[in-house]
Scaffold this active site. Structure first.
Site, short mmCIF file in Angstrom:
data_model
loop_
_atom_site.label_atom_id
_atom_site.label_comp_id
_atom_site.label_asym_id
_atom_site.label_seq_id
_atom_site.Cartn_x
_atom_site.Cartn_y
_atom_site.Cartn_z
N SER A 118 39.76 34.96 43.79
CA SER A 118 38.17 34.03 44.38
C SER A 118 37.77 33.10 44.09
CB SER A 118 37.49 34.83 44.04
OG SER A 118 36.74 34.58 45.63
N HIS A 123 27.74 22.95 44.08
CA HIS A 123 26.95 21.42 45.25
C HIS A 123 26.04 21.04 44.15
CE1 HIS A 123 30.97 21.46 47.46
NE2 HIS A 123 30.48 23.02 47.32
N CYS A 146 36.33 39.97 44.82
CA CYS A 146 36.66 40.19 45.91
C CYS A 146 37.55 41.69 44.66
CB CYS A 146 38.28 40.06 46.59
SG CYS A 146 39.13 40.71 47.84
#
Length: 270
Positions: A118, A123, A146
């Protein structure tokens, strides 16, 4: 479907449930002049540059036992940074018992989790009001896994990695997996609230609101710092350099900004 830490369901193939945690934080600051605003943005850019953010995400990967496959990082001009990390499952002897427990995750000294292929991203968004003295720093972190383990186990560490006045957290389990009889499992662990993954000493610091859609496996928690000390919101000086009138006006402005972010709407400034 209720499972204890001792129980396991035999699956047909791979556990392909996708579990996504979005962690969003805000830091608020009052800056009197353009020079102070620019200095605050420069300070934030230095404190949370791409290298520092990469170190934070590496620790998140360690907490959940993931191998880092690839890292893309960038410092932006004039401000902000981004890091994207692709990860894969680390080797484990057996599934960890903590997988099914609602509890705060470990700090780096107690790494017990693993992750299937994954990604983890961050940000940053430093910005300031064009006319008034409010500056804000926002960071968005997404941890998507996952398989069996939940990225909520990294939430405790993420909260402690940032100095947050406001936090919003979203957690969602998507897709389904099947047991050997073909029965679909749309979630493989018990959860009543994201708050159960936050230590009590941190919860005591924040006002918290939950908005959960249990039937859709969607969970949302937002937090606002309870105590207010004006000195924590001034950049480069302290409140004793201000008149009582200035202190009251600045405090009102900062609290208004925090309320608008916390409630997610513009409010009339009285």
């Amino acid at each position: 479907m209720k499972l204890t830490s001792e129980q396991r369901v035999t699956l047909h193939g791979f556990n392909n449930l996708t579990k996504s945690l979005s962690f969003n934080m805000y830091d608020i600051c009052f800056t009197k002049s353009k020079e102070e605003r620019e200095a605050y943005i420069a300070y934030i850019d230095q404190q949370y540059n791409a290298d520092r953010l990469t170190a934070i995400l590496r620790t998140v990967a360690d907490i959940i036992g993931a191998y880092v496959l690839n890292i893309a990082k960038q410092d932006y001009d004039p401000q902000g940074a981004s890091v994207t990390m692709l990860v894969s499952e680390g080797p484990i002897d057996k599934a960890p018992n903590e997988s099914f427990e609602e509890s705060p995750g470990p700090l780096p000294e107690a790494v017990v989790m693993h992750l299937n292929t994954s990604h983890i991203t961050v940000h940053t968004y430093p910005e300031y009001h064009p006319d008034e003295g409010i500056s804000t720093f926002r960071a968005d972190i997404d941890v998507s896994t996952c398989g069996e383990i939940s990225p909520l186990k990294a939430l405790h560490y993420l909260i402690r990695s940032f100095d947050s006045d406001i936090m919003t957290m979203d957690y969602r389990v998507r897709g389904f997996t099947r047991d050997i009889s073909g029965y679909k499992l749309f979630i493989d662990h018990e959860i009543s609230s994201i708050q159960n993954y936050i230590p009590d000493e941190i919860k005591d610091m924040y006002q918290m609101i939950d908005v959960n859609v249990y039937q859709e496996n969607i969970f949302h928690t937002k937090c606002k710092l309870r105590q207010f000390d004006l000195n924590n919101y001034l950049f480069g000086y302290t409140k004793d350099t201000l008149s009582p009138e200035e202190q009251l006006e600045i405090e009102k402005s900062v609290k208004w900004e925090m309320d608008e972010i916390f409630y997610g709407k513009n409010m009339v400034f009285a």
